[in-house]
Scaffold this motif. Structure first.
Motif, PDB file in Angstrom:
ATOM      1  N   UNK A  99      43.385  39.246  37.487  1.00 21.64           N
ATOM      2  CA  UNK A  99      43.986  40.583  37.492  1.00 21.64           C
ATOM      3  C   UNK A  99      44.970  40.766  36.337  1.00 21.64           C
ATOM      4  N   UNK A 100      45.725  39.746  36.024  1.00 22.35           N
ATOM      5  CA  UNK A 100      46.713  39.840  34.944  1.00 22.35           C
ATOM      6  C   UNK A 100      46.065  40.089  33.585  1.00 22.35           C
ATOM      7  N   UNK A 101      44.777  39.776  33.478  1.00 20.88           N
ATOM      8  CA  UNK A 101      44.066  39.947  32.211  1.00 20.88           C
ATOM      9  C   UNK A 101      43.066  41.098  32.247  1.00 20.88           C
ATOM     10  N   UNK A 147      38.088  39.563  47.099  1.00 18.01           N
ATOM     11  CA  UNK A 147      37.776  38.335  46.381  1.00 18.01           C
ATOM     12  C   UNK A 147      38.684  38.228  45.162  1.00 18.01           C
ATOM     13  N   UNK A 148      39.233  37.061  44.898  1.00 21.53           N
ATOM     14  CA  UNK A 148      40.009  36.901  43.666  1.00 21.53           C
ATOM     15  C   UNK A 148      39.110  37.047  42.441  1.00 21.53           C
ATOM     16  N   UNK A 149      39.690  37.507  41.357  1.00 25.73           N
ATOM     17  CA  UNK A 149      39.010  37.709  40.069  1.00 25.73           C
ATOM     18  C   UNK A 149      38.066  38.906  40.066  1.00 25.73           C
ATOM     19  N   UNK A 150      37.977  39.614  41.191  1.00 29.89           N
ATOM     20  CA  UNK A 150      37.067  40.763  41.263  1.00 29.89           C
ATOM     21  C   UNK A 150      37.775  41.968  41.882  1.00 29.89           C
ATOM     22  N   UNK A 151      39.007  42.180  41.491  1.00 26.47           N
ATOM     23  CA  UNK A 151      39.776  43.307  42.038  1.00 26.47           C
ATOM     24  C   UNK A 151      39.074  44.628  41.745  1.00 26.47           C
ATOM     25  N   UNK A 152      38.604  44.801  40.532  1.00 24.56           N
ATOM     26  CA  UNK A 152      37.955  46.055  40.133  1.00 24.56           C
ATOM     27  C   UNK A 152      36.655  46.277  40.897  1.00 24.56           C
ATOM     28  N   UNK A 153      35.879  45.215  41.074  1.00 27.26           N
ATOM     29  CA  UNK A 153      34.621  45.305  41.820  1.00 27.26           C
ATOM     30  C   UNK A 153      34.883  45.612  43.293  1.00 27.26           C
ATOM     31  N   UNK A 154      35.859  44.911  43.879  1.00 28.68           N
ATOM     32  CA  UNK A 154      36.191  45.132  45.286  1.00 28.68           C
ATOM     33  C   UNK A 154      36.703  46.555  45.503  1.00 28.68           C
ATOM     34  N   UNK A 155      37.529  47.038  44.574  1.00 35.89           N
ATOM     35  CA  UNK A 155      38.059  48.404  44.694  1.00 35.89           C
ATOM     36  C   UNK A 155      36.933  49.432  44.652  1.00 35.89           C
ATOM     37  N   UNK A 156      35.959  49.212  43.765  1.00 35.46           N
ATOM     38  CA  UNK A 156      34.831  50.144  43.677  1.00 35.46           C
ATOM     39  C   UNK A 156      34.023  50.151  44.966  1.00 35.46           C
TER      40      UNK A 156
END
Length: 241
Positions: A99-101, A147-156
Motif C-alpha cells: 500500500x505504501x508504494x 488481502x495484503x498487497x491487493x488493497x486496490x483490487x479488494x476495494x474494487x
C-alpha cells in the motif's frame, strides 16, 4: 439450464473464468458477444470452440476502461440482436503492490477496470435490457476478507457488492435482476505454484481449489429462468474457505 435464443454480453471472456462462462452460456444455447483487450491465440481458439458449439457469437477486441470501446461493444450487440438478455461483467485487473508504494496510476488501472467499467457497461447496455434480463457481476471472496498487497483490487471487488445491491433495487421494478458471483481461489491456465495450492488446500473446507467451470455453472443458473426470484445477492463459490 437452457438459454436457447438468449443474447449475452460477457466482458473479459477469452481466458480463465471468463472463457469458461462464455463456453457454458453457449452450450446452454445463448448467443454471445465477448471481448478481450488483446487478440492472439486465446481469442482464436475460443472462436473455434464457439463455432463447434454453434450459435451466433463474436469475439471483439475492446478495453472496457475506454468509453468508446464500451460503446462499440454494446453497439455490436444492438446491431446483431437489438436487445440483450444477459450481461456478465468479468473483466478485471490485478496487481500485487504494498500500500505504501501504490501509485495513483496503479490504483486507477485496477479500480477502473474492475468497478468503474462494470458500472459503465451496465449503464450503456440498459436500453437493451428488458423484462427478465439478468446482470451478473463477477466479484471475489477477497471483498469481504481482504488481502495484503491487493488493497486496490479488494476495494474494487467490495465496491461491486454495493453496486450490485443498489442496482438490484433500482432496476428490479423493470424486471432486471442484478447479482454477484464471488469466486474463491480458482485454478486457471496460468497455473498456481505448488506451495500456494497446498496453502489453499488447507484453508478450503472441500480440500481443493475451484475450477473455472464451477464458477461458470453458477453464472448460467443466474442467467436463466430458474433464478427468476434471486436478485441483489452475492453468491460465494469458494469451497467453504
Amino acid at each position: 439450464m437452457r438459454l436457447n435464443g438468449k443474447t449475452a454480453l460477457v466482458t473479459g471472456g477469452v481466458r480463465g473464468i471468463g472463457r469458461a462462462i462464455v463456453l457454458d452460456l453457449a452450450k446452454a444455447g445463448a448467443n454471445i458477444v465477448t471481448c478481450t483487450r488483446q487478440g492472439g491465440e486465446p481469442a482464436t481458439t475460443l472462436e473455434k470452440e464457439l463455432r463447434e458449439i454453434g450459435g451466433e457469437h463474436h469475439v471483439a477486441t475492446a478495453d472496457v476502461t475506454r468509453p468508446q470501446d464500451i460503446d462499440a461493444l454494446v453497439g455490436e450487440c444492438e446491431r446483431r440482436w437489438g436487445r440483450l438478455d444477459i450481461v456478465v461483467n468479468n473483466a478485471g485487473a490485478i496487481s500485487h503492490v504494498p500500500f505504501a508504494e501504490l501509485t495513483a496510476h496503479e490504483w486507477h488501472k485496477v479500480v477502473d477496470t474492475g468497478l468503474t467499467a462494470t458500472a459503465m457497461v451496465i449503464q450503456r447496455a440498459l436500453p437493451l435490457l428488458g423484462e427478465g434480463s439478468s446482470v451478473i457481476n463477477i466479484g471475489s471472496k477477497v471483498a469481504t476478507v481482504g488481502l495484503p498487497l491487493r488493497v486496490h483490487y479488494t476495494a474494487a471487488k467490495a465496491g461491486l457488492i454495493g453496486l450490485t445491491r443498489s442496482l438490484a433495487k433500482e432496476l428490479g421494478g423493470r424486471g432486471i435482476r442484478v447479482n454477484l458471483v464471488a469466486p474463491g481461489p480458482v485454478e486457471t491456465e496460468a497455473g498456481v505454484p505448488d506451495d500456494v495450492r497446498e496453502r489453499y488446500r488447507r484453508m478450503i473446507a472441500i480440500g481443493r481449489m475451484g475450477r473455472p467451470e464451477e464458477i461458470a455453472t453458477v453464472v448460467t443458473f443466474l442467467a436463466g429462468e430458474q433464478a427468476a426470484f434471486i436478485n441483489g445477492e452475492t453468491i460465494n463459490v469458494d469451497g467453504g474457505i
